[in-house]
Motif scaffolding. Structure first.
Motif, mmCIF file in Angstrom:
data_model
loop_
_atom_site.group_PDB
_atom_site.id
_atom_site.type_symbol
_atom_site.label_atom_id
_atom_site.label_comp_id
_atom_site.label_asym_id
_atom_site.label_seq_id
_atom_site.Cartn_x
_atom_site.Cartn_y
_atom_site.Cartn_z
ATOM 1 N N GLU A 26 1.017 -1.184 0.155
ATOM 2 C CA GLU A 26 0.172 0.058 0.102
ATOM 3 C C GLU A 26 0.756 1.186 -0.105
ATOM 4 N N ARG A 27 2.136 1.364 0.817
ATOM 5 C CA ARG A 27 2.792 2.668 0.514
ATOM 6 C C ARG A 27 3.265 2.973 -0.424
ATOM 7 N N ARG A 28 4.144 1.667 -1.226
ATOM 8 C CA ARG A 28 4.686 1.028 -2.391
ATOM 9 C C ARG A 28 3.956 2.008 -3.540
ATOM 10 N N ARG A 29 2.149 1.379 -3.746
ATOM 11 C CA ARG A 29 1.221 2.363 -4.565
ATOM 12 C C ARG A 29 1.904 4.234 -4.030
ATOM 13 N N ALA A 30 1.306 4.138 -2.499
ATOM 14 C CA ALA A 30 0.909 5.621 -2.086
ATOM 15 C C ALA A 30 2.263 6.694 -2.886
ATOM 16 N N GLU A 31 3.237 6.253 -2.675
ATOM 17 C CA GLU A 31 5.041 6.716 -2.820
ATOM 18 C C GLU A 31 4.478 6.435 -4.828
ATOM 19 N N GLU A 32 3.716 5.987 -5.308
ATOM 20 C CA GLU A 32 3.969 5.828 -6.725
ATOM 21 C C GLU A 32 3.044 6.970 -7.243
ATOM 22 N N ALA A 33 1.952 6.619 -6.309
ATOM 23 C CA ALA A 33 0.857 7.529 -6.888
ATOM 24 C C ALA A 33 1.059 9.724 -6.790
ATOM 25 N N LEU A 34 1.826 9.398 -5.598
ATOM 26 C CA LEU A 34 2.911 10.567 -5.193
ATOM 27 C C LEU A 34 3.695 11.182 -6.059
ATOM 28 N N ARG A 35 3.940 10.470 -6.604
ATOM 29 C CA ARG A 35 5.245 10.214 -7.436
ATOM 30 C C ARG A 35 4.591 10.933 -8.758
ATOM 31 N N VAL A 36 3.920 10.219 -9.674
ATOM 32 C CA VAL A 36 2.497 10.697 -10.536
ATOM 33 C C VAL A 36 2.062 12.013 -10.601
ATOM 34 N N SER A 37 1.666 12.115 -9.614
ATOM 35 C CA SER A 37 0.624 13.620 -9.095
ATOM 36 C C SER A 37 2.076 15.015 -9.211
ATOM 37 N N ARG A 38 3.412 14.471 -8.597
ATOM 38 C CA ARG A 38 4.100 15.653 -7.938
ATOM 39 C C ARG A 38 5.184 16.253 -9.771
ATOM 40 N N ASP A 39 4.349 15.163 -10.103
ATOM 41 C CA ASP A 39 5.711 15.513 -11.713
ATOM 42 C C ASP A 39 4.196 15.753 -12.290
ATOM 43 N N ALA A 40 2.826 15.624 -12.599
ATOM 44 C CA ALA A 40 1.522 16.146 -13.136
ATOM 45 C C ALA A 40 1.371 17.880 -12.663
ATOM 46 N N VAL A 41 1.895 18.004 -11.533
ATOM 47 C CA VAL A 41 2.055 19.153 -11.178
ATOM 48 C C VAL A 41 3.108 20.147 -11.697
ATOM 49 N N ARG A 42 4.367 19.338 -12.027
ATOM 50 C CA ARG A 42 5.619 20.176 -12.662
ATOM 51 C C ARG A 42 5.207 19.811 -13.616
ATOM 52 N N ALA A 44 2.502 20.316 -15.547
ATOM 53 C CA ALA A 44 0.913 21.730 -14.882
ATOM 54 C C ALA A 44 1.928 23.584 -14.852
ATOM 55 N N ALA A 45 2.782 23.012 -14.204
ATOM 56 C CA ALA A 45 3.353 25.118 -14.158
ATOM 57 C C ALA A 45 4.773 24.651 -14.697
ATOM 58 N N GLU A 46 4.994 23.892 -15.619
ATOM 59 C CA GLU A 46 6.001 24.144 -16.686
ATOM 60 C C GLU A 46 4.795 24.903 -18.481
ATOM 61 N N LEU A 47 4.006 24.307 -18.431
ATOM 62 C CA LEU A 47 3.327 24.361 -19.209
ATOM 63 C C LEU A 47 2.574 26.055 -19.247
#
Length: 71
Positions: A26-42, A44-47
């Protein structure tokens, strides 16, 4: 009896291990989801930065030039 207690301890140990393995997964999945979310935010900010720069360098200057032409 001793064997009954040992069996109960072994069963409890296996149950705890299974619980820990589920928690790790569960923690591994949560960390992966956080990484994906952080990449999406980054991204979006670059765009947003790129669009702001393009507007400033292109569209806004064209509008300003048209306004000067109308004067």
């Amino acid at each position: 009896d001793v064997f009954g207690r040992l069996a109960a301890l072994a069963a409890e140990s296996f149950a705890q291990r299974a619980s820990l393995e589920r928690e790790v997964e569960e923690r591994r999945r949560a960390e992966e989801a956080l990484r994906v979310s952080r990449d999406a935010v980054r991204q979006a900010a670059e765009l947003r930065t790129r669009l702001a720069r393009d507007l400033h360098d292109g569209v806004i200057q064209s509008i300003y030039a048209a306004g000067l032409g109308l004067e």
